[in-house]
Design an enzyme around this catalytic site. Structure first.
Site, PDB file in Angstrom:
ATOM      1  CE1 TYR A 123      -3.692   2.499   0.514  1.00  0.00           C
ATOM      2  CE2 TYR A 123      -2.474   3.279   2.435  1.00  0.00           C
ATOM      3  CZ  TYR A 123      -3.503   3.435   1.519  1.00  0.00           C
ATOM      4  OH  TYR A 123      -4.330   4.525   1.607  1.00  0.00           O
ATOM      5  CG  ASP A 161       5.477   3.785   1.134  1.00  0.00           C
ATOM      6  OD1 ASP A 161       5.713   4.501   2.119  1.00  0.00           O
ATOM      7  OD2 ASP A 161       4.340   3.549   0.695  1.00  0.00           O
ATOM      8  CE  LYS A 204       1.377   5.742   7.976  1.00  0.00           C
ATOM      9  NZ  LYS A 204      -0.034   5.757   8.142  1.00  0.00           N
TER      10      LYS A 204
HETATM   11  C1  LIG Z   1       3.290   2.390   3.607  1.00  0.00           C
HETATM   12  C2  LIG Z   1       2.334   3.536   3.422  1.00  0.00           C
HETATM   13  N1  LIG Z   1       2.520   4.393   2.401  1.00  0.00           N
HETATM   14  C3  LIG Z   1       1.718   5.454   2.197  1.00  0.00           C
HETATM   15  C4  LIG Z   1       0.652   5.695   3.043  1.00  0.00           C
HETATM   16  C5  LIG Z   1      -0.244   6.874   2.801  1.00  0.00           C
HETATM   17  O1  LIG Z   1      -0.052   7.844   3.766  1.00  0.00           O
HETATM   18  P1  LIG Z   1      -1.217   8.906   4.044  1.00  0.00           P
HETATM   19  O2  LIG Z   1      -2.357   8.148   4.618  1.00  0.00           O
HETATM   20  O3  LIG Z   1      -0.579   9.890   4.972  1.00  0.00           O
HETATM   21  O4  LIG Z   1      -1.553   9.538   2.737  1.00  0.00           O
HETATM   22  C6  LIG Z   1       0.414   4.845   4.113  1.00  0.00           C
HETATM   23  C7  LIG Z   1      -0.702   5.084   5.037  1.00  0.00           C
HETATM   24  O5  LIG Z   1      -0.965   4.366   5.957  1.00  0.00           O
HETATM   25  C8  LIG Z   1       1.268   3.722   4.304  1.00  0.00           C
HETATM   26  O6  LIG Z   1       1.064   2.842   5.307  1.00  0.00           O
END
Ligand SMILES: Cc1ncc(COP(=O)(O)O)c(C=O)c1O
Length: 438
Positions: A151, A246, A274
């Site tokens: 994700y 990521d 985050k």
């Molecule tokens: C691994 C990862 N990448 C990207 C995101 C997206 O971040 P955001 O919800 O701040 O847009 C998340 C969100 O939980 C995530 O777990």
């Protein structure tokens, strides 16, 4: 305004009153991807340390931790004070540099192994989206390879084969949501996580159109096999393809230098969110100057210019929260004790599960953990498909009734606010939940 709010002088009184409003004005009475069933649902009134107070007057131990953003827990005094001090000086500027954003950028370049420069954004989704755009602009190629089950946020390039019901027909993916254009779906190749041979085959076949591989170093709660990240690095180098981490979850969580430090393998680009903004609206893309500079305002108009711009990018309150959080994370031993707590939790939780003869594993790494109803810790998406997700979710809801807040079926996080006494309370609740579940 609702009748309940009017009758009680402006504020709903009970949790049911809050839900009466929410059901009317929010789709599915939720704020996003989750809505708890009626028996377990609650409205958050406030958070303190690792606990949440609901509008029902009950406190729960929080393992959601703001989707992992709150590594110091709720309302940490140093972060709260820093934000309060910034507010009278301005909560938002745009277009011109602000001092707090420069200070945070400097700290990120020091901390992040692959960073010579950073560019700010607002959410983790934007950070991964921009990292992919930079990769395309830099290489002049269109396609991105992502992993099945991975994700990367709410945008169209991410929501492909995040949660397919069966393993994919690689490299073809399945859209997880309506509204994704076929051309976007076609630009994303899907590969099995932790399977280097399959990745190498796909990359060699598609290298002429492939800009980058994007990977969550720990995919959800599935840990990389020891050779996986070094192997990805080598496949990318051999085929002149960029590697994007990521690090929205792993950044400043596994270690100060994130997954790059924890696993000792450096990507070309990395996306952060985050923790980096102290759980405020701030995210970042990091990488070599040669790539990040493509987003420099002076490059506008060039064919390889990568547009990165947004109203809240580099917001001073969020940058302040990030700076205050990072200062706490630099305290000697911070990660050693947080990650040791993760080891303890997984071990003790497993012991309780075993004691009750549950066919479940407490899996994860560092300060990430989850209880999955399966025989062994999963190492692939195929393994995740063999997890009994109904039992897993039902058990998480049982835990919630016993005061342990984790979203059903979703990995959970520890913060430095989780103390031994909180873990003891968690284990007692787990024991009671196991008895009820049996
Ligand atoms: C691994 C990862 N990448 C990207 C995101 C997206 O971040 P955001 O919800 O701040 O847009 C998340 C969100 O939980 C995530 O777990």
């Amino acid at each position: 305004m609702s009748s309940v709010a009017v009758e009680s002088g402006g504020q709903p009184e009970t949790q049911d009153d809050w839900y009466e409003i929410a059901e009317r004005v929010l789709p599915g009475a939720g704020l996003g991807g989750y809505a708890l069933p009626e028996a377990e649902r609650f409205v958050i009134r406030r958070g303190e340390g690792c606990r949440l107070l609901g509008s029902d007057g009950k406190w729960r131990i929080d393992y959601v931790c703001g989707a992992g953003a709150l590594i110091l827990g709720h309302a940490h005094p140093a972060v709260t004070e820093a934000i309060q001090a910034q507010i009278p000086d301005g909560i938002h500027f745009f277009g011109t540099l602000n001092e707090k954003a420069i200070l945070l950028a400097d700290e990120l370049v020091d901390a992040i192994p692959c960073a010579e420069k950073v560019m700010f954004a607002t959410t983790g989704s934007e950070a991964t989206f921009y990292a992919m755009r930079l990769a395309r602009a830099f290489t002049g190629r269109d396609r991105i390879l992502k992993f099945e089950g991975g994700y990367h946020g709410n945008h169209d390039y991410s929501n492909i084969s995040v949660a397919p019901k069966a393993v994919s027909n690689y490299p073809a993916g399945q859209a997880d949501t309506g509204g994704i254009p076929a051309s976007t779906q076609d630009s994303v190749l899907i590969a099995p996580y932790n399977d280097l041979e399959a990745v190498r085959r796909l990359v060699e076949e598609h290298r002429a159109e492939l800009a980058a591989i994007i990977v969550e170093p720990i995919q959800r709660v599935v840990c990389p096999k020891p050779d996986f990240l070094p192997g990805l690095r080598k496949i990318c180098d051999d085929n002149n393809v960029l590697l994007i981490y990521d690090e929205v979850v792993t950044g400043f969580r596994l270690a100060y230098g994130g997954a790059q430090e924890y696993f000792g393998v450096k990507p070309d680009l990395a996306a952060y969110g985050k923790v980096v903004g102290g759980a405020s609206a701030l995210s970042a893309v990091a990488g070599p100057a040669e790539i990040i500079n493509l987003s420099a305002p002076a490059n506008r108009g060039q064919s390889n210019y990568a547009y990165i711009n947004g109203t809240l990018h580099g917001n001073p309150v969020a940058a302040t929260a990030g700076l205050a959080t990072l200062a706490e994370l630099r305290a000697p031993g911070f990660y050693k004790s947080l990650n040791a707590l993760g080891d303890t939790v997984r071990k003790e939780v497993q012991a309780v599960l075993d004691h009750h003869g549950m066919r479940a594993v407490a899996t994860g790494d560092a300060s990430l953990w989850q209880i999955l109803f399966t025989d062994k810790a999963p190492t692939s998406y195929a393994d995740m498909l063999s997890v009994d997700s109904e039992e897993t979710r039902a058990f998480d809801l049982t835990l919630l009734r016993h005061g342990i807040y984790a979203l059903p079926g979703v990995r959970r996080f520890l913060s430095s606010a989780h103390a031994e006494a909180d873990i003891d309370d968690t284990l007692k609740a787990l024991d009671a939940a196991c008895r009820e579940f049996a």
